[in-house]
Motif scaffolding. Structure first.
Motif, PDB file in Angstrom:
ATOM      1  N   TRP A  32       7.031  36.523  63.812  1.00 57.49           N
ATOM      2  CA  TRP A  32       6.661  37.743  64.794  1.00 57.49           C
ATOM      3  C   TRP A  32       6.615  36.819  66.165  1.00 57.49           C
ATOM      4  O   TRP A  32       6.634  36.467  66.811  1.00 57.49           O
ATOM      5  CB  TRP A  32       4.851  37.301  64.448  1.00 57.49           C
ATOM      6  N   THR A  33       7.445  37.976  66.300  1.00 59.29           N
ATOM      7  CA  THR A  33       7.449  38.053  68.839  1.00 59.29           C
ATOM      8  C   THR A  33       6.100  38.586  69.350  1.00 59.29           C
ATOM      9  O   THR A  33       6.278  39.760  68.718  1.00 59.29           O
ATOM     10  CB  THR A  33       8.480  38.569  68.991  1.00 59.29           C
ATOM     11  N   VAL A  39       6.010  36.215  76.723  1.00 60.01           N
ATOM     12  CA  VAL A  39       6.589  36.035  74.759  1.00 60.01           C
ATOM     13  C   VAL A  39       6.463  34.706  73.984  1.00 60.01           C
ATOM     14  O   VAL A  39       6.617  33.915  74.749  1.00 60.01           O
ATOM     15  CB  VAL A  39       8.042  36.449  74.920  1.00 60.01           C
ATOM     16  N   THR A  40       5.673  35.409  72.872  1.00 59.50           N
ATOM     17  CA  THR A  40       5.079  34.056  72.351  1.00 59.50           C
ATOM     18  C   THR A  40       5.865  34.391  71.048  1.00 59.50           C
ATOM     19  O   THR A  40       6.193  35.831  70.281  1.00 59.50           O
ATOM     20  CB  THR A  40       3.686  34.488  71.586  1.00 59.50           C
ATOM     21  N   ASP A  46       2.968  29.117  58.253  1.00 63.03           N
ATOM     22  CA  ASP A  46       2.350  28.259  59.337  1.00 63.03           C
ATOM     23  C   ASP A  46       1.890  28.506  60.674  1.00 63.03           C
ATOM     24  O   ASP A  46       1.283  28.333  61.537  1.00 63.03           O
ATOM     25  CB  ASP A  46       3.189  26.971  58.775  1.00 63.03           C
ATOM     26  N   SER A  47       3.091  29.180  60.679  1.00 59.34           N
ATOM     27  CA  SER A  47       2.980  28.971  62.926  1.00 59.34           C
ATOM     28  C   SER A  47       2.232  30.431  63.496  1.00 59.34           C
ATOM     29  O   SER A  47       0.952  30.212  63.997  1.00 59.34           O
ATOM     30  CB  SER A  47       4.220  29.981  63.042  1.00 59.34           C
ATOM     31  N   VAL A  48       1.747  31.097  62.338  1.00 61.47           N
ATOM     32  CA  VAL A  48       0.844  32.043  62.479  1.00 61.47           C
ATOM     33  C   VAL A  48       0.059  31.884  62.146  1.00 61.47           C
ATOM     34  O   VAL A  48      -1.160  32.652  62.739  1.00 61.47           O
ATOM     35  CB  VAL A  48       1.779  33.575  61.283  1.00 61.47           C
ATOM     36  N   VAL A 106       6.145  41.805  54.826  1.00 62.73           N
ATOM     37  CA  VAL A 106       6.688  41.268  56.463  1.00 62.73           C
ATOM     38  C   VAL A 106       7.763  40.407  56.587  1.00 62.73           C
ATOM     39  O   VAL A 106       7.459  39.052  57.515  1.00 62.73           O
ATOM     40  CB  VAL A 106       5.540  41.840  56.900  1.00 62.73           C
ATOM     41  N   LYS A 107       8.872  40.669  57.135  1.00 57.44           N
ATOM     42  CA  LYS A 107       9.496  39.785  57.478  1.00 57.44           C
ATOM     43  C   LYS A 107      10.173  39.596  58.396  1.00 57.44           C
ATOM     44  O   LYS A 107       9.955  38.817  59.369  1.00 57.44           O
ATOM     45  CB  LYS A 107      11.076  40.031  56.371  1.00 57.44           C
ATOM     46  N   LYS A 108       9.554  41.020  59.674  1.00 57.06           N
ATOM     47  CA  LYS A 108       9.315  41.093  61.108  1.00 57.06           C
ATOM     48  C   LYS A 108       8.802  41.843  61.818  1.00 57.06           C
ATOM     49  O   LYS A 108       8.577  43.014  61.022  1.00 57.06           O
ATOM     50  CB  LYS A 108      10.943  41.124  61.708  1.00 57.06           C
ATOM     51  N   LEU A 109       8.111  41.247  62.398  1.00 55.62           N
ATOM     52  CA  LEU A 109       6.723  41.864  62.792  1.00 55.62           C
ATOM     53  C   LEU A 109       6.978  41.771  64.856  1.00 55.62           C
ATOM     54  O   LEU A 109       7.332  40.680  65.297  1.00 55.62           O
ATOM     55  CB  LEU A 109       5.476  41.487  62.487  1.00 55.62           C
ATOM     56  N   SER A 110       7.282  43.033  65.161  1.00 57.50           N
ATOM     57  CA  SER A 110       7.800  42.944  66.646  1.00 57.50           C
ATOM     58  C   SER A 110       6.294  44.311  67.074  1.00 57.50           C
ATOM     59  O   SER A 110       6.115  44.728  66.984  1.00 57.50           O
ATOM     60  CB  SER A 110       9.309  43.839  67.025  1.00 57.50           C
TER      61      SER A 110
END
Length: 118
Positions: A32-33, A39-40, A46-48, A106-110
């Motif tokens: 997740w960017t 920018v995070t 775990d990070s989310v 959800v594999k990638k979230l921008s």
């Protein structure tokens, strides 16, 4: 479930401040960017989860979904979110989120976030 149904479930979980439900739709190795004034990048559930832990005093008040566009396993959503902080201060931000799904997760979230100026 279709990509649109999954993304609508994720959006509903965000609207209800339901971190566990949000995470249930994320792949273990989700990326997740978030882009805005900084920018995070979060890698993995775990990070989310830790990110949400640092945001537990901020609650969603309302949100709009101005557009929801789906193409295969990719979805884009934009709108306005209004949140309330621990001291009752209100925040409003425009957002655009791009979801990429893999195996119904959800594999990638921008996310692109811009503070609303009055």
């Amino acid at each position: 479930m279709t990509t649109k149904e999954i993304v609508l479930q994720v959006l509903d979980a965000f609207d209800n401040n339901d971190v566990e439900k949000i995470l249930s739709f994320f792949a273990d190795d989700v990326e997740w960017t978030m882009r805005g004034s900084s920018v995070t990048v979060m890698n993995g559930k775990d990070s989310v989860y830790k990110f949400f832990g640092g945001m537990e005093d901020i609650k969603m008040v309302s949100s709009t979904k101005d557009h929801i566009v789906v193409d295969g396993n990719i979805a884009a959503v934009d709108g306005l979110v209004q949140c309330k902080g621990k001291n009752g201060e209100e925040m409003a931000m425009y957002y655009a989120d791009f979801y990429e799904l893999e195996n119904d997760k959800v594999k990638k979230l921008s996310s692109y976030i811009v503070d609303k100026k009055e």
